[in-house]
Scaffold this motif. Structure first.
Motif, PDB file in Angstrom:
ATOM      1  N   ASN A 191       0.946  -1.243  -0.004  1.00 35.01           N
ATOM      2  CA  ASN A 191      -0.167   0.092   0.077  1.00 35.01           C
ATOM      3  C   ASN A 191       0.894   1.228   0.117  1.00 35.01           C
ATOM      4  OD1 ASN A 191      -2.595   1.504   0.022  1.00 35.01           O
ATOM      5  ND2 ASN A 191      -2.184   1.739   2.247  1.00 35.01           N
TER       6      ASN A 191
ATOM      7  N   LEU B  25      -0.010   4.610  -1.733  1.00 32.59           N
ATOM      8  CA  LEU B  25       0.359   6.037  -1.406  1.00 32.59           C
ATOM      9  C   LEU B  25       1.100   6.754  -2.522  1.00 32.59           C
ATOM     10  CD1 LEU B  25       1.057   5.447   2.256  1.00 32.59           C
ATOM     11  CD2 LEU B  25      -0.878   6.574   1.370  1.00 32.59           C
TER      12      LEU B  25
ATOM     13  N   GLU C  78       2.400   7.599   7.132  1.00 29.79           N
ATOM     14  CA  GLU C  78       1.388   8.148   6.099  1.00 29.79           C
ATOM     15  C   GLU C  78       1.003   9.509   6.651  1.00 29.79           C
ATOM     16  OE1 GLU C  78      -2.309   5.848   5.818  1.00 29.79           O
ATOM     17  OE2 GLU C  78      -2.986   7.455   4.954  1.00 29.79           O
TER      18      GLU C  78
ATOM     19  N   ILE D 174       2.099  10.800  -1.519  1.00 26.79           N
ATOM     20  CA  ILE D 174       0.826  10.856  -2.026  1.00 26.79           C
ATOM     21  C   ILE D 174       0.873  12.255  -3.076  1.00 26.79           C
ATOM     22  CG2 ILE D 174      -1.630  11.718  -1.693  1.00 26.79           C
ATOM     23  CD1 ILE D 174      -1.505  10.514   1.206  1.00 26.79           C
TER      24      ILE D 174
ATOM     25  N   ARG E 261       2.151  10.868  -5.995  1.00 26.58           N
ATOM     26  CA  ARG E 261       1.029   9.910  -6.817  1.00 26.58           C
ATOM     27  C   ARG E 261       0.108  11.063  -7.522  1.00 26.58           C
ATOM     28  NH1 ARG E 261      -3.361   7.629  -3.194  1.00 26.58           N
ATOM     29  NH2 ARG E 261      -3.750   9.945  -3.149  1.00 26.58           N
TER      30      ARG E 261
ATOM     31  N   GLY F 125      -4.545   3.218  -0.650  1.00 22.71           N
ATOM     32  CA  GLY F 125      -3.991   4.232   0.155  1.00 22.71           C
ATOM     33  C   GLY F 125      -4.789   4.392   1.619  1.00 22.71           C
TER      34      GLY F 125
ATOM     35  N   SER G 109      -9.891   5.282   1.329  1.00 22.56           N
ATOM     36  CA  SER G 109      -9.042   6.229   2.476  1.00 22.56           C
ATOM     37  C   SER G 109      -9.479   7.656   2.577  1.00 22.56           C
ATOM     38  CB  SER G 109      -7.559   6.515   1.775  1.00 22.56           C
ATOM     39  OG  SER G 109      -7.818   7.486   0.749  1.00 22.56           O
TER      40      SER G 109
END
Lengths: 263, 412
Positions: free
Chosen positions: B129, B134, B263, B272, B275, B340, B388
């Protein structure tokens, strides 16, 4: 005094195409400068060359941050350019849509934070303190820009004008001395454009920023800018005060084609 | 859509399905008597069932669409509401803890064994993940790191007699190292290209293990891998299973703890951002290469630890356990659980690994049901089972900023 941004003979070739041809631009501290030109003139390429997204084929890009020595930006990766205090926004909005508004701004704080992976996992007091400060600082920036009411919204759900402002807020979070705005008013309604106008002036006066903007909205450009640079087909064709530019025959030609009698 | 249109659509669908299944559902050739039997009743059943199936399908599809349009404030998944609500949070977690503690003592060993597998997949899923969910890097060779962990334990134990507890941290380091090793050359790639290269990397590891006889014992694998000991004490077989179960639980908790912290840290936000938009991410002062590399390395760390558990539990490993299908399964866990979303990935792993085991009752249709379920989840819940939810920051100092704001407002 050295200009805050000094671009000398910048050239960018894509294969046989010269997107930028020997462009030299100097911007003084505290100026609001505009870069204008018809579509495809190479304005965004110019921004990309300064901020390290492209590696220019020739020429030199120098900055002189307030109170520091002159240094070259040429060939640096985008993140290092940002670290040295040059922030930008994008023509087509490039927000992080999977994040909240606050987190978008916190990303801007990234290069000013020091905690690494180990600290993130163990969360010592120094990391907590830094994280708390990052949240608070980011919130403060949102307040300044007038976006604090959206703080926990997803960035993608914001109205268009607010998304553009959020891009500015995010750039501001990197603590720049020079802000490059790529068509900040694109797609905005007159009311939003007016607010943007105020915001840019406020940024210059209260945040001590120097601003270079690309814009197509001539009313905004003429009212806002201290100095205007005009490019066409990758070449710089004119520079001057808004008044001078308005009267410059080369500029009129570039925008309207050949002058005609009934114009 | 008006009801008449809906009827028409479902009718067409049913009719089409009747034609499609005609040869297998209706015609039956008796080769002994050389006769053909037409089972017209089957045709009717197919028609009626597909009519209702299509109706239901469209109904839910429309509902999903409508919900997407109407709600700007997306609904928060139930489990997040439970976890965020201070009144329910503790009892809910308490119940969950009680269930997982009691589990191996209440259910027979077989179930404990399955649960261990599922929990290993929770670890793998949470690791992947980081990379896929992420950082948005599609990694199809994730199983390679799982293999690295499993073989690290098997080989280090075989040659040097290192115990489980010594290898566990070592394997984490090895995983990180291999993550960097893979990450480094593929930094410039993204999307499909990255997927293909990582796929290749996964296969390379497996093929090396399969063919390098002197090193890994080839396809015969390595057997008699010892189970973990408890301060030198060796449990009997049943208790060993329970012991491993609790080790996995502890590791899963540790994984959740650390991954959650990552995270919501500087590095997690950078992932993130990477991404969502690579160029903007760099323009915000984030080092793209470093960020990708940490995602790969940290993702691999958990996979390697999962591998050690796997080797210790099965006491026998061979390269066949680390095929591309393993990678795909782990990827499914992440995508179906919710990219995520840590809670989603946990749910995804439990559903995807436990369900096939308990579907053994309908053994022949097991994979069919499994596949259908995945399609249904993706159509109706494209964000995964539990999507998420970003952290919501509350401002304890809200008094101050508000006053500032008013002041600011009056000045301008």
């Amino acid at each position: 005094m050295e200009p805050i941004l000094n671009v000398k003979n910048l050239t960018m070739k894509f294969g046989g195409l010269k997107a930028l041809d020997d462009v030299s631009i100097a911007i003084e501290k505290g100026q609001i400068a505009a870069l204008i030109g018809p579509n495809g003139a190479g304005k965004t390429t110019f921004f990309n060359c300064i901020t390290g997204i492209y590696d220019p084929t020739g020429g030199e890009v120098q900055i002189t941050p307030p109170g520091k020595n002159t240094q070259s930006l040429k060939g640096l990766k985008p993140n290092y350019v940002t670290e040295r205090g040059v922030a930008r926004t994008f023509q087509n909005i490039r927000l992080f849509h999977g994040m909240t508004v606050l987190e978008n701004v916190m990303i801007g704080r990234h290069c000013r934070l020091s905690s690494g992976i180990i600290k993130a996992m163990l969360k010592p007091p120094s990391q907590r303190e830094e994280e708390k400060k990052a949240v608070y600082d980011s919130y403060e920036i949102l307040e300044k820009i007038g976006l604090d009411k959206y703080v926990n919204e997803m960035a993608v759900n914001l109205p268009y004008g607010a998304q553009r402002r959020l891009e500015i807020a995010r750039a501001l979070a990197t603590e720049p001395f020079l802000l490059l705005l790529d068509e900040p008013a694109a797609g905005m309604n007159p009311q939003e454009t007016k607010e943007l106008d105020d915001l840019i002036l406020w940024l210059r006066d209260n945040e001590n920023l120097t601003i270079l903007l690309i814009e197509h909205d001539m009313k905004l450009v003429m009212s806002l800018s201290d100095w205007i640079h005009v490019v066409d087909y990758g070449k710089k064709i004119a520079e001057g005060t808004p008044k001078e530019i308005k009267a410059n025959p080369d500029v009129i030609k570039a925008y309207l084609g050949e002058e005609s009698d009934d114009a | 859509m008006p009801i008449k249109e809906q009827l028409k659509q479902s009718l067409i669908f049913a009719f089409w399905f009747m034609i499609l299944t005609f040869p297998i559902m209706v015609i039956k050739v008796n080769t002994i008597h050389n006769t053909i039997v037409f089972r017209w009743a089957n045709l009717l059943w197919v028609g009626v069932l597909s009519f209702f199936a299509s109706w239901l399908w469209n109904y839910f599809l429309r509902r999903t669409e409508a919900r997407k349009k109407s709600d700007v404030d997306e609904d928060v998944p139930l489990i997040h509401q439970l976890l965020q609500n201070n009144r329910f949070r503790r009892p809910f977690l308490g119940l969950l803890a009680a269930f997982f503690i009691a589990y191996p003592f209440v259910f027979p060993m077989y179930h404990t064994s399955i649960m261990i597998s599922a929990l290993v997949y929770v670890m793998l899923g949470l690791g992947l993940n980081i990379v896929v969910g992420l950082a948005g890097l599609l990694d199809l060779g994730y199983v390679a790191f799982y293999a690295v962990g499993a073989y690290a334990y098997a080989l280090l134990n075989l040659h040097f007699g290192l115990s489980f507890w010594m290898v566990l941290p070592l394997s984490a380091l090895l995983g990180t190292m291999f993550g960097i090793l893979l990450g480094y050359p593929v930094l410039r790639l993204r999307g499909d290209y990255l997927a293909i290269v990582t796929l290749g990397f996964g296969e390379i590891i497996r093929i090396v293990l399969e063919n390098w006889d002197e090193f890994s014992n080839g396809p015969r694998g390595i057997s008699d891998i010892p189970a973990p000991t408890f301060f030198g004490h060796q449990f009997n077989q049943d208790n060993t299973m329970i012991y491993i179960y609790f080790i996995v639980i502890a590791l899963v908790l540790m994984t959740i703890f650390f991954v959650n912290r990552l995270e919501n840290s500087k590095i997690g936000r950078a992932w993130i951002a990477l991404r969502d938009d690579e160029i903007a991410c760099q323009a915000m002062g984030i080092d793209k290469f470093k960020t990708k590399l940490t995602a790969f390395a940290l993702g691999a760390t958990w996979a390697a630890m999962g591998g050690v558990i796997f080797a210790a539990k099965t006491s026998y490993i061979n390269p066949m356990s680390f095929t591309i299908w393993e990678s795909i399964t782990i990827l499914c866990v992440v995508v179906i659980g919710g990219m995520g979303s840590a809670v989603g990935v946990i749910a995804g792993a439990l559903v995807l690994i436990l369900l096939p085991e308990y579907l053994r009752a309908v053994a022949e249709y097991r994979m069919l049901v499994f596949g259908a379920l995945q399609v249904i989840v993706m159509v109706f819940k494209p964000d995964g089972l539990i999507k998420s939810v970003r952290k919501v920051y509350t401002f304890k100092t809200s008094q101050e900023p508000q006053q500032e704001k008013i002041a600011h407002g009056t000045h301008t």
